[in-house]
Scaffold this motif. Structure first.
Motif, mmCIF file in Angstrom:
data_model
loop_
_atom_site.group_PDB
_atom_site.id
_atom_site.type_symbol
_atom_site.label_atom_id
_atom_site.label_comp_id
_atom_site.label_asym_id
_atom_site.label_seq_id
_atom_site.Cartn_x
_atom_site.Cartn_y
_atom_site.Cartn_z
ATOM 1 N N TYR A 46 0.675 -1.208 0.013
ATOM 2 C CA TYR A 46 -0.250 0.122 -0.200
ATOM 3 C C TYR A 46 0.783 1.347 0.036
ATOM 4 C CZ TYR A 46 -3.639 3.319 1.235
ATOM 5 O OH TYR A 46 -4.448 4.513 1.149
ATOM 6 N N ASN A 47 0.477 2.285 -0.882
ATOM 7 C CA ASN A 47 0.928 3.542 -0.755
ATOM 8 C C ASN A 47 -0.103 4.381 -1.362
ATOM 9 O OD1 ASN A 47 2.205 6.027 -1.544
ATOM 10 N ND2 ASN A 47 3.800 5.146 -2.309
ATOM 11 N N SER A 48 -0.372 5.398 -0.269
ATOM 12 C CA SER A 48 -1.665 6.428 -0.502
ATOM 13 C C SER A 48 -1.450 7.359 -1.649
ATOM 14 C CB SER A 48 -1.998 7.076 0.694
ATOM 15 O OG SER A 48 -0.940 7.920 1.256
ATOM 16 N N GLU A 49 -0.363 7.455 -2.065
ATOM 17 C CA GLU A 49 -0.055 8.525 -3.242
ATOM 18 C C GLU A 49 -0.087 7.615 -4.526
ATOM 19 O OE1 GLU A 49 4.011 9.869 -2.652
ATOM 20 O OE2 GLU A 49 3.231 11.593 -1.149
ATOM 21 N N GLY A 50 -0.102 6.315 -4.397
ATOM 22 C CA GLY A 50 -0.397 5.437 -5.984
ATOM 23 C C GLY A 50 1.309 5.143 -6.500
ATOM 24 N N TYR A 51 1.130 4.314 -7.296
ATOM 25 C CA TYR A 51 2.129 3.997 -8.340
ATOM 26 C C TYR A 51 1.591 3.357 -9.485
ATOM 27 C CZ TYR A 51 1.975 -0.166 -5.307
ATOM 28 O OH TYR A 51 1.644 -1.257 -4.605
ATOM 29 N N ARG A 52 2.408 3.295 -10.435
ATOM 30 C CA ARG A 52 2.141 2.517 -11.520
ATOM 31 C C ARG A 52 2.574 1.165 -11.645
ATOM 32 N NH1 ARG A 52 2.701 5.338 -16.891
ATOM 33 N NH2 ARG A 52 4.923 5.380 -16.631
ATOM 34 N N VAL A 70 -3.001 1.850 -5.838
ATOM 35 C CA VAL A 70 -2.450 2.062 -4.321
ATOM 36 C C VAL A 70 -2.131 0.991 -3.732
ATOM 37 C CG1 VAL A 70 -3.870 4.252 -4.135
ATOM 38 C CG2 VAL A 70 -4.840 2.016 -3.460
ATOM 39 N N ASP A 71 -2.325 -0.222 -4.234
ATOM 40 C CA ASP A 71 -1.760 -1.579 -3.733
ATOM 41 C C ASP A 71 -2.207 -2.641 -4.850
ATOM 42 O OD1 ASP A 71 -0.852 -3.228 -1.910
ATOM 43 O OD2 ASP A 71 -2.346 -3.419 -0.789
ATOM 44 N N TYR A 72 -1.440 -3.745 -4.678
ATOM 45 C CA TYR A 72 -1.666 -4.904 -5.549
ATOM 46 C C TYR A 72 -1.300 -6.119 -4.728
ATOM 47 C CZ TYR A 72 3.429 -5.603 -6.625
ATOM 48 O OH TYR A 72 4.708 -5.832 -6.433
ATOM 49 N N VAL A 117 5.052 7.546 -11.032
ATOM 50 C CA VAL A 117 3.751 7.992 -11.348
ATOM 51 C C VAL A 117 2.768 7.780 -10.108
ATOM 52 C CG1 VAL A 117 1.753 7.250 -13.010
ATOM 53 C CG2 VAL A 117 4.341 6.901 -13.821
ATOM 54 N N HIS A 118 2.133 8.720 -9.770
ATOM 55 C CA HIS A 118 1.122 8.808 -8.931
ATOM 56 C C HIS A 118 -0.282 8.953 -9.332
ATOM 57 C CE1 HIS A 118 4.336 9.118 -6.178
ATOM 58 N NE2 HIS A 118 4.836 10.163 -6.848
ATOM 59 N N CYS A 119 -1.257 8.742 -8.203
ATOM 60 C CA CYS A 119 -2.821 8.855 -8.544
ATOM 61 C C CYS A 119 -2.967 10.356 -8.664
ATOM 62 C CB CYS A 119 -3.506 8.306 -7.157
ATOM 63 S SG CYS A 119 -3.485 6.364 -7.014
ATOM 64 N N PRO A 120 -3.935 10.787 -9.196
ATOM 65 C CA PRO A 120 -4.378 12.197 -9.081
ATOM 66 C C PRO A 120 -4.624 12.795 -8.071
ATOM 67 C CG PRO A 120 -6.013 11.032 -10.578
ATOM 68 C CD PRO A 120 -4.736 10.097 -9.976
ATOM 69 N N VAL A 121 -5.426 11.993 -7.005
ATOM 70 C CA VAL A 121 -5.956 12.422 -5.807
ATOM 71 C C VAL A 121 -5.601 11.136 -4.731
ATOM 72 C CG1 VAL A 121 -7.853 12.741 -4.279
ATOM 73 C CG2 VAL A 121 -8.001 13.435 -6.909
ATOM 74 N N VAL A 122 -4.945 11.553 -3.675
ATOM 75 C CA VAL A 122 -4.133 10.673 -2.719
ATOM 76 C C VAL A 122 -5.522 9.998 -1.841
ATOM 77 C CG1 VAL A 122 -3.069 10.463 -0.765
ATOM 78 C CG2 VAL A 122 -2.408 12.233 -2.390
ATOM 79 N N SER A 123 -5.492 8.752 -1.838
ATOM 80 C CA SER A 123 -6.287 8.156 -1.055
ATOM 81 C C SER A 123 -6.349 8.297 0.406
ATOM 82 C CB SER A 123 -6.356 6.642 -1.553
ATOM 83 O OG SER A 123 -6.841 6.389 -2.733
#
Length: 191
Positions: A46-52, A70-72, A117-123
């Motif tokens: 998990y990473n709240s900022e996201g990644y590709r 945000v996780d896989y 690469v991050h999510c457009p909005v932080v979860s």
């Protein structure tokens, strides 16, 4: 950060948002205290900022799939490798009506992670925080509640930083009073 000397009795007082303060006492010292946001249940990467993530799959039009998550989670079923993901804006893996995990994508290559690469909005999953008390890397105590979480640590018969030790008639013969409260009372008495 480490707190207290070996052999000290430790008293940690912590408080989550809109809740009563709680005290945890330990005879084990020194200790470390960590605080932070709680990862959603069942997550590992998990990473709240996201990644590709990028992987090959027969389900991809050209064999390769790229998604920002945000996780896989990787798993094997029937001898085949699969991946399921928590996409940006979501807080858990997709589930079927019966509560089981939804099927993931079949993968035929290792997963490549791109942390640029991050999510457009932080979860922010339910805005839950946790406090963990450790000694020599072993967890002694853990609690969760609404963010933020604040704590103080007192070692032995001492008061935490920002508190004054005052003699009193009740056990243990002293109390710790917040210095800010003393200043406030002093200012009220002056006026």
């Amino acid at each position: 950060m480490g707190y207290c000397n070996p052999g000290d009795k430790v008293k940690i007082t912590y408080q989550f948002k809109n809740s009563q303060s709680t005290t945890y006492e330990s005879n084990v010292s020194p200790i470390d205290v960590t605080t932070g946001k709680v990862n959603p249940s069942g997550t590992a990467n998990y990473n709240s900022e996201g990644y590709r993530i990028t992987f090959n799959s027969p389900q991809g039009a050209y064999g390769q799939i790229q998604i920002t998550v945000v996780d896989y989670q990787l798993y094997t079923d029937g001898g085949n490798n699969y991946i399921r993901a928590i996409l940006c804006g979501q807080t858990s893996f997709s589930k079927n009506p019966d509560g089981s995990f939804a099927d993931g994508a079949n993968i035929t290559s290792p997963v490549v992670i791109d942390n640029t690469v991050h999510c457009p909005v932080v979860s922010t999953p339910d805005d839950k925080c946790e406090i963990t008390i450790l000694s020599n890397g072993q967890t002694l105590f853990q609690a969760q509640g609404d963010c933020p979480v604040n704590f103080t640590v007192a070692c032995g018969d001492e008061c935490p930083n920002g508190y004054c030790k005052i003699d009193c008639e009740t056990y243990p013969g002293y109390c710790c009073i917040n210095e800010a409260e003393i200043k406030s009372l002093s200012n009220q008495l002056k006026s």
